[in-house]
Design a protein around this motif. Structure first.
Motif, PDB file in Angstrom:
ATOM      1  N   PHE A   1     -12.553  -3.903  26.722  1.00 26.54           N
ATOM      2  CA  PHE A   1     -13.763  -4.512  28.002  1.00 26.54           C
ATOM      3  C   PHE A   1     -13.112  -4.573  29.200  1.00 26.54           C
ATOM      4  N   ALA A   2     -11.926  -4.941  29.389  1.00 27.98           N
ATOM      5  CA  ALA A   2     -11.198  -4.878  30.589  1.00 27.98           C
ATOM      6  C   ALA A   2     -10.948  -3.405  31.252  1.00 27.98           C
ATOM      7  N   GLY A   3     -10.635  -2.542  30.493  1.00 28.71           N
ATOM      8  CA  GLY A   3     -10.813  -1.136  30.780  1.00 28.71           C
ATOM      9  C   GLY A   3     -11.944  -0.533  31.287  1.00 28.71           C
ATOM     10  N   PHE A   4     -13.136  -0.970  30.803  1.00 29.38           N
ATOM     11  CA  PHE A   4     -14.389  -0.738  30.942  1.00 29.38           C
ATOM     12  C   PHE A   4     -14.611  -1.515  32.638  1.00 29.38           C
TER      13      PHE A   4
ATOM     14  N   PHE B   1     -15.188  -0.478  38.462  1.00 24.88           N
ATOM     15  CA  PHE B   1     -14.823  -0.970  39.596  1.00 24.88           C
ATOM     16  C   PHE B   1     -14.206   0.480  40.504  1.00 24.88           C
ATOM     17  N   ALA B   2     -13.662   1.579  39.595  1.00 28.86           N
ATOM     18  CA  ALA B   2     -13.108   2.744  40.065  1.00 28.86           C
ATOM     19  C   ALA B   2     -14.067   3.468  40.484  1.00 28.86           C
ATOM     20  N   LEU B   3     -15.171   3.514  39.744  1.00 29.31           N
ATOM     21  CA  LEU B   3     -16.313   4.544  39.976  1.00 29.31           C
ATOM     22  C   LEU B   3     -17.300   3.891  41.209  1.00 29.31           C
ATOM     23  N   GLY B   4     -17.277   2.597  41.130  1.00 31.56           N
ATOM     24  CA  GLY B   4     -18.016   1.903  42.292  1.00 31.56           C
ATOM     25  C   GLY B   4     -17.133   1.977  43.711  1.00 31.56           C
ATOM     26  N   GLY B   5     -15.841   2.146  43.531  1.00 31.39           N
ATOM     27  CA  GLY B   5     -15.157   2.293  44.837  1.00 31.39           C
ATOM     28  C   GLY B   5     -15.267   3.467  45.571  1.00 31.39           C
ATOM     29  N   ARG B   6     -15.735   4.649  44.694  1.00 31.04           N
ATOM     30  CA  ARG B   6     -15.729   6.066  45.230  1.00 31.04           C
ATOM     31  C   ARG B   6     -16.603   6.223  46.270  1.00 31.04           C
ATOM     32  N   LYS B   7     -16.224   7.224  47.326  1.00 31.07           N
ATOM     33  CA  LYS B   7     -17.140   7.397  48.333  1.00 31.07           C
ATOM     34  C   LYS B   7     -17.983   8.469  48.097  1.00 31.07           C
TER      35      LYS B   7
END
Length: 71
Positions: A57-60, A65-71
């Motif tokens: 769950f933490a990895g998900f 967050f990683a995908l949301g932080g992309r421009k």
């Protein structure tokens, strides 16, 4: 019966009171019954599953967050 003032810790060499139930410990005792061993094994399996699921769950969440932080 003698009064125990050691905070629940028996003196070395002191015999357990007759009829007193043994408290479950963290380690498997040499005289543990089959039921106690089975319960400990089940608890360890359940704890392993919970730890694995929590990390998954933490990895998900990190992936989100990683995908949301992309421009």
């Amino acid at each position: 019966m003698s009064e125990n003032t050691g905070g629940g810790i028996a003196e070395p060499g002191a015999a357990a009171e007759p009829g007193a139930a043994a408290e479950p410990g963290f380690g498997a005792e040499p005289g543990a019954t089959a039921e106690e061993k089975a319960r400990r094994k089940a608890m360890l399996i359940r704890a392993g599953i919970y730890i694995f699921a929590t990390h998954l769950f933490a990895g998900f969440v990190l992936l989100l967050f990683a995908l949301g932080g992309r421009k």
